[in-house]
Write a protein that holds these residues in place. Sequence first.
Motif, PDB file in Angstrom:
ATOM      1  N   ASN A 170      -8.459   0.511  -2.688  1.00  0.00           N
ATOM      2  CA  ASN A 170      -7.438  -0.492  -2.986  1.00  0.00           C
ATOM      3  C   ASN A 170      -6.472  -0.018  -4.066  1.00  0.00           C
TER       4      ASN A 170
ATOM      5  N   GLN B 171      -4.393  -9.891  -4.658  1.00  0.00           N
ATOM      6  CA  GLN B 171      -4.217  -9.831  -3.212  1.00  0.00           C
ATOM      7  C   GLN B 171      -3.373  -8.633  -2.773  1.00  0.00           C
ATOM      8  N   LYS B 172      -3.001  -7.775  -3.721  1.00  0.00           N
ATOM      9  CA  LYS B 172      -2.146  -6.636  -3.411  1.00  0.00           C
ATOM     10  C   LYS B 172      -2.975  -5.353  -3.317  1.00  0.00           C
TER      11      LYS B 172
ATOM     12  N   HIS C  66      -6.356  -7.389   3.248  1.00  0.00           N
ATOM     13  CA  HIS C  66      -5.955  -7.521   1.855  1.00  0.00           C
ATOM     14  C   HIS C  66      -7.168  -7.824   0.975  1.00  0.00           C
TER      15      HIS C  66
END
Length: 398
Positions: free
Chosen positions: A327, A354-355, A301
């Motif tokens: 990401n 964090q995604k 992550h």
Amino acid sequence: MTMVTLRASLHAPMPDPPPVAALPLLDSAGAGIVLGDFIGDDGLPAPLAPTASALFGPRGVCFAGSDGLFFVSDTGHHRLLGWSRVPTQDNQPADIVIGQPDFTSEGRNAKGDIGPATLNMPTGLASDGVCFAVADAWNHRVLIWHRIPTDSNQPADLVLGQADFVSGQANRGMPLPGPETLNWCYGVTIAENKLYVADTGNRRVLVWNSFPDANGQPADLVLGQADMITRDDNAGADTTSIGMRWPHAVVVHDGKVLVADAGNNRIMAWNAQPNADGAMASFVLGQTSFEANSHNRGGYHPNERSLQMPYGLAVLDGGLICADTANSRLVGYELDNIDMDRSAVRLSGQHGFQKKGDNRWRFATRDSLCWPFALAVQDRLVAVADTGNNRVMLWKKA
């Protein structure tokens, strides 16, 4: 506390640091205009046959001049699409095409010979409001127009990386590069009358200290290698403040030079214009040090300090924005007093630092991304080459 409890507590994993809240980078309602976004009756993307409106893996965007010209590298169709004004409607058809005989044709170099108006995987685009440049990546060259093209298949005026308009070999067919050769050049930037080319396959950035005026003109400076004839990953050493691995984009702002070093999952930065080959970077973003290079800092992550294959850079309202490609997000940094391993503070495309996940692991929406590759800015408007979704988004600043 018993000895068993104490021993267990000493070996317990440290808790994760609390998540950092992200400020919005772009309008939370999503892009105001979307180009190339065609969905069939079954809810799936429509076939990618070329038209004046369709896009296939676009990897370059450019606001070209104050009169509103806008260009997209429609990479998978081996062409440039141009609009005489910045589009104001979804899927608005382009006005001109460069690289194909018409809006419905495709194929590398228009399925013919290489020439001054053919393209093979065009990627990065740049303009200073007068000149216009495209990184014609798989022809291993940069094409330059002295005036921004306004007609379909208007031939380029100048070529770099090759000696003429009809050649297209990597490094001109030689085993080693030189100051006049290119190999899979993916990025191009015009700034302060200098030209910067991310010569990706040679793991370097070339700089022309004054704007080129002759075909095949050699560069004046190289970053990422100690000299003009080396093309090794990270300059033939471990990751340091000098070497690069797959540089992809360059921005220049307030004296700083910043390079998206995608293969090392970082952004390299020089606090002043380098004046020597192989100059050491001043700091990096995305890693804790010059020696680190893992994607997302070794984790699955991301967070506010990590990057995974960043490909695009731009400056928006005094801040740096980065297409953190793998990401599937855009992150924004404050440029004031920026230094080593500074945290991003703004975010779009994900619902938290964090995604991750292409389109947040769902269908594409007007505020989601899938492998964004390139960025361009005009005032408060950001163009995003949302490559994995085969579309371009025109998205206002938050």
